[in-house]
Design a protein around this motif. Structure first.
Motif, PDB file in Angstrom:
ATOM      1  N   PRO A   1       0.812  -1.226   0.000  1.00 18.22           N
ATOM      2  CA  PRO A   1       0.000   0.000   0.000  1.00 18.22           C
ATOM      3  C   PRO A   1       0.844   1.274   0.000  1.00 18.22           C
ATOM      4  CG  PRO A   1      -0.848  -1.542   1.618  1.00 18.22           C
ATOM      5  CD  PRO A   1       0.435  -2.099   1.099  1.00 18.22           C
ATOM      6  N   ILE A   2       1.963   1.275   0.710  1.00 16.31           N
ATOM      7  CA  ILE A   2       2.839   2.448   0.717  1.00 16.31           C
ATOM      8  C   ILE A   2       3.383   2.694  -0.689  1.00 16.31           C
ATOM      9  CG2 ILE A   2       5.059   3.331   1.545  1.00 16.31           C
ATOM     10  CD1 ILE A   2       4.437   1.917   4.225  1.00 16.31           C
TER      11      ILE A   2
ATOM     12  N   GLY B   1      -1.983   1.574  10.106  1.00 22.19           N
ATOM     13  CA  GLY B   1      -2.269   0.279   9.492  1.00 22.19           C
ATOM     14  C   GLY B   1      -3.649   0.238   8.860  1.00 22.19           C
ATOM     15  N   GLY B   2      -4.619   0.885   9.506  1.00 25.73           N
ATOM     16  CA  GLY B   2      -5.978   0.891   8.986  1.00 25.73           C
ATOM     17  C   GLY B   2      -6.111   1.646   7.679  1.00 25.73           C
ATOM     18  N   VAL B   3      -5.487   2.823   7.599  1.00 25.85           N
ATOM     19  CA  VAL B   3      -5.558   3.610   6.357  1.00 25.85           C
ATOM     20  C   VAL B   3      -4.893   2.850   5.218  1.00 25.85           C
ATOM     21  CG1 VAL B   3      -4.723   5.690   5.209  1.00 25.85           C
ATOM     22  CG2 VAL B   3      -5.730   5.860   7.467  1.00 25.85           C
ATOM     23  N   LEU B   4      -3.747   2.276   5.482  1.00 23.64           N
ATOM     24  CA  LEU B   4      -3.053   1.533   4.432  1.00 23.64           C
ATOM     25  C   LEU B   4      -3.819   0.272   4.053  1.00 23.64           C
ATOM     26  CD1 LEU B   4       0.582   2.034   5.708  1.00 23.64           C
ATOM     27  CD2 LEU B   4      -0.469   3.111   3.717  1.00 23.64           C
TER      28      LEU B   4
ATOM     29  N   PHE C   1      -4.730  11.410   2.289  1.00 20.88           N
ATOM     30  CA  PHE C   1      -4.127  10.416   3.179  1.00 20.88           C
ATOM     31  C   PHE C   1      -4.085  10.941   4.616  1.00 20.88           C
ATOM     32  CE2 PHE C   1      -0.552   8.451   5.359  1.00 20.88           C
ATOM     33  CZ  PHE C   1      -0.819   7.109   5.163  1.00 20.88           C
ATOM     34  N   LEU C   2      -3.657  12.188   4.786  1.00 18.62           N
ATOM     35  CA  LEU C   2      -3.578  12.789   6.111  1.00 18.62           C
ATOM     36  C   LEU C   2      -4.956  12.910   6.757  1.00 18.62           C
ATOM     37  CD1 LEU C   2      -1.713  14.061   8.228  1.00 18.62           C
ATOM     38  CD2 LEU C   2      -2.090  16.252   7.098  1.00 18.62           C
TER      39      LEU C   2
END
Length: 103
Positions: free
Chosen positions: A39-40, A93-96, A66-67
């Protein structure tokens, strides 16, 4: 919630679960990032693509998105009683994790 209980497999979902140790053990922020390499790479790849093809403002908007999701995750986790450290790990971890839901 204590930090030890919060920093377990049940509270931090990683997109690539193969980097987690077996059982419920504390994980480090490096483990969270290592489990989220794909994801990154996608976030950075899209940002680089739109930066060079379209405009740097579009890449800044993606970073802002993203922020915003990261801050929303932090806020929701802090309201539910998690520690600051657990909230940071879980929100990252959740956002990714959720950003890769379509793949």
């Amino acid at each position: 919630m204590t930090n030890e209980r919060c920093m377990t497999r049940t509270h931090i979902e990683l997109w690539n679960e193969r980097v987690l140790p077996d059982g419920l053990v504390p994980v480090s922020f490096g483990t969270v990032l290592r489990g989220s390499l794909l994801p990154i790479a996608v976030w950075l790849g899209v940002a680089a693509f739109v930066y060079f093809i379209y405009n740097p403002i579009v890449a800044a908007l993606e970073g802002g998105l993203f922020l915003a999701f990261l801050l929303l995750g932090l806020t929701l986790r802090r309201r539910s009683g998690h520690s600051a450290k657990c909230s940071l790990y879980g929100a990252t971890g959740g956002v990714l994790d959720k950003s890769m839901a379509g793949f």
